[in-house]
Each structure stands twice: as structure tokens, then as C-alpha cells.
Write an enzyme that holds these catalytic residues in place. Sequence first.
Site, short mmCIF file in Angstrom:
data_model
loop_
_atom_site.label_atom_id
_atom_site.label_comp_id
_atom_site.label_asym_id
_atom_site.label_seq_id
_atom_site.Cartn_x
_atom_site.Cartn_y
_atom_site.Cartn_z
N SER A 174 -3.64 0.47 7.26
CA SER A 174 -2.83 -0.85 7.14
C SER A 174 -3.76 -2.12 6.77
CB SER A 174 -2.36 -1.02 8.44
OG SER A 174 -3.12 -1.16 9.45
N GLY A 176 -2.98 -5.27 6.59
CA GLY A 176 -2.42 -6.60 6.82
C GLY A 176 -1.29 -7.13 5.67
N ASP A 206 2.02 -0.76 15.74
CA ASP A 206 3.01 0.42 16.22
C ASP A 206 4.31 0.43 15.54
OD1 ASP A 206 1.09 0.52 18.38
OD2 ASP A 206 2.09 -1.17 19.52
#
Length: 268
Positions: A174, A176, A206
Site C-alpha cells: 500500500s 497511501g 484493513d
Amino acid sequence: NMPHGQDAGHLGKQYDPFVLNADPSKKDFEVPDMLPPDYLDAKRVGRRKNWRELIDESVAHLEKVQDAKLLDTTVQAAVDRDATWIAGCGSLPPGAPDDLYATLVERGHAAGRRVAIDTSGAPLAAVIDAGPDLIKPNDEELAELVGRPLPDLDAVTAAARSIRDRGIGAVLVSLGADGALLVGAEGVALAVPPTVRVASTVGAGDATLAGFLGAQASRRHGGDAAEALAAAVASGTAAVALPGTRMPTSAQVAEARAGVQLVQPTNR
């Protein structure tokens, strides 16, 4: 941070230097004598120490049994529900061994399930050799894992490749606001999210993992990795637009998905 009465160990709380049995603001206050009394000879101290060690060993054994029961319950629940994936997420609780997620991977594979791990630090490092089907670090956690800075997308891609080459099914990183990168059997894919007003980033990771696993398990998408990546970024994007820890609805994820730009996997 030691609780009162515990720093003296097997000698007992009356010898804890952090417990004051009188008011230090009083004129007649005296620092208590910290020497053991005459009746507490070396033999008795040794016996108390042995008792304490025996208790500590028993507690450690009990914790291992509890860890084993937790893993057994988790894997059995996945089998009972015919789940495709088992996910181990978050930091481990105090006292849990760093290889707890590694054991989860081994037990999940033994039960015929795929296992995804979303953690960081020592537990992430410990799980690599167990060969999980997916890990989901962010770029900072990946940098910590490989032990070097990752200043740009090329560096992140190279680091993810190096970790996947150690036997990981896929690495989902990930990034952001820049989206997410997937390095897997089909090559490399990048998904870039639309610009949204961020209300809260809590739970976004999540949501990202849930979006990916849900799409992978969906017959509608046929387990397509690129579409799963797009679904992951759409889920994370929809989540950050919501306050607090609220999770997005399928309609909100679908709306976000329309704005996700997907670069198809390559084998470069």
C-alpha cells in the site's frame, strides 16, 4: 512501568524499592531498609527464586497452549465455513511469539487454505520463510523489512520482487494516496486511486486487504489479480472518505472503483 510490588521479584513486595510504605512529605519519613532480614537466609531466598522460576515456566507453557488453541480455532473456523483465505492482521499481543503468524501460515496450508498476513516488524520478518500466499506491508514496513530506504516506485518494486522471490505468493504494497502495487505470479500492477476528501485513515489498510481478498475469492472476477488490486484500492479509497472506523458499503466501493486507474500486469 513496573506495577507496584513486582520489581522485587521473589523477595516479595515489601522489598520493592518503588513501593513507599509511608508519606515522604512527612518530616519523620525515612527510606526503608532494603536489606533482607536475618531470617531470610540464602537458602530461603534460593527456594523462593526456584518457586518463582517454576511459576514463570508454567505461565509460559500455558501461553503456548493458548496460542495453539487460538490457531486451531481460527483454522477450523475457516474449514467449517469453506473459506478460501485466512488473514492474520495487526500487531501481536504482548507475550505472543514473533513466529505466531508463521505458525498460522503452516497450519492454514496444512488445512488447504491460502493465508494472507498484514503485520510489520519482527512478526513480518518471521513469517517470510513460512511462505504466506500474500503479505500486505506499506512502503515504510517494506523498507524496514529489506533494510534499506525505498525512495521511489522502482525501489519499492525491486524490494517487493526480492521478498516474493523468497517464496511469497504475492506482495501487495500500500502506497497511501499513491494507491497500491502488486507483485505476483502475473507480474507487476499498479492501481492509482481517485482524489477524495480524507475523513479518516483508520482502518484503511484493513479495508484494502479485505477488498483484495474478497475480489480474489469472487467467482465474478475469476480470481483475477489485477482486478483484485483495483478492488483493494477502491475499498481503501472508500474507507478513508468515511469518518472513524466505518467500513464502506459495496455501493461506495463500486463508486470509488470507477475512478481507480489500473496499469495491467507486466513481466518486465
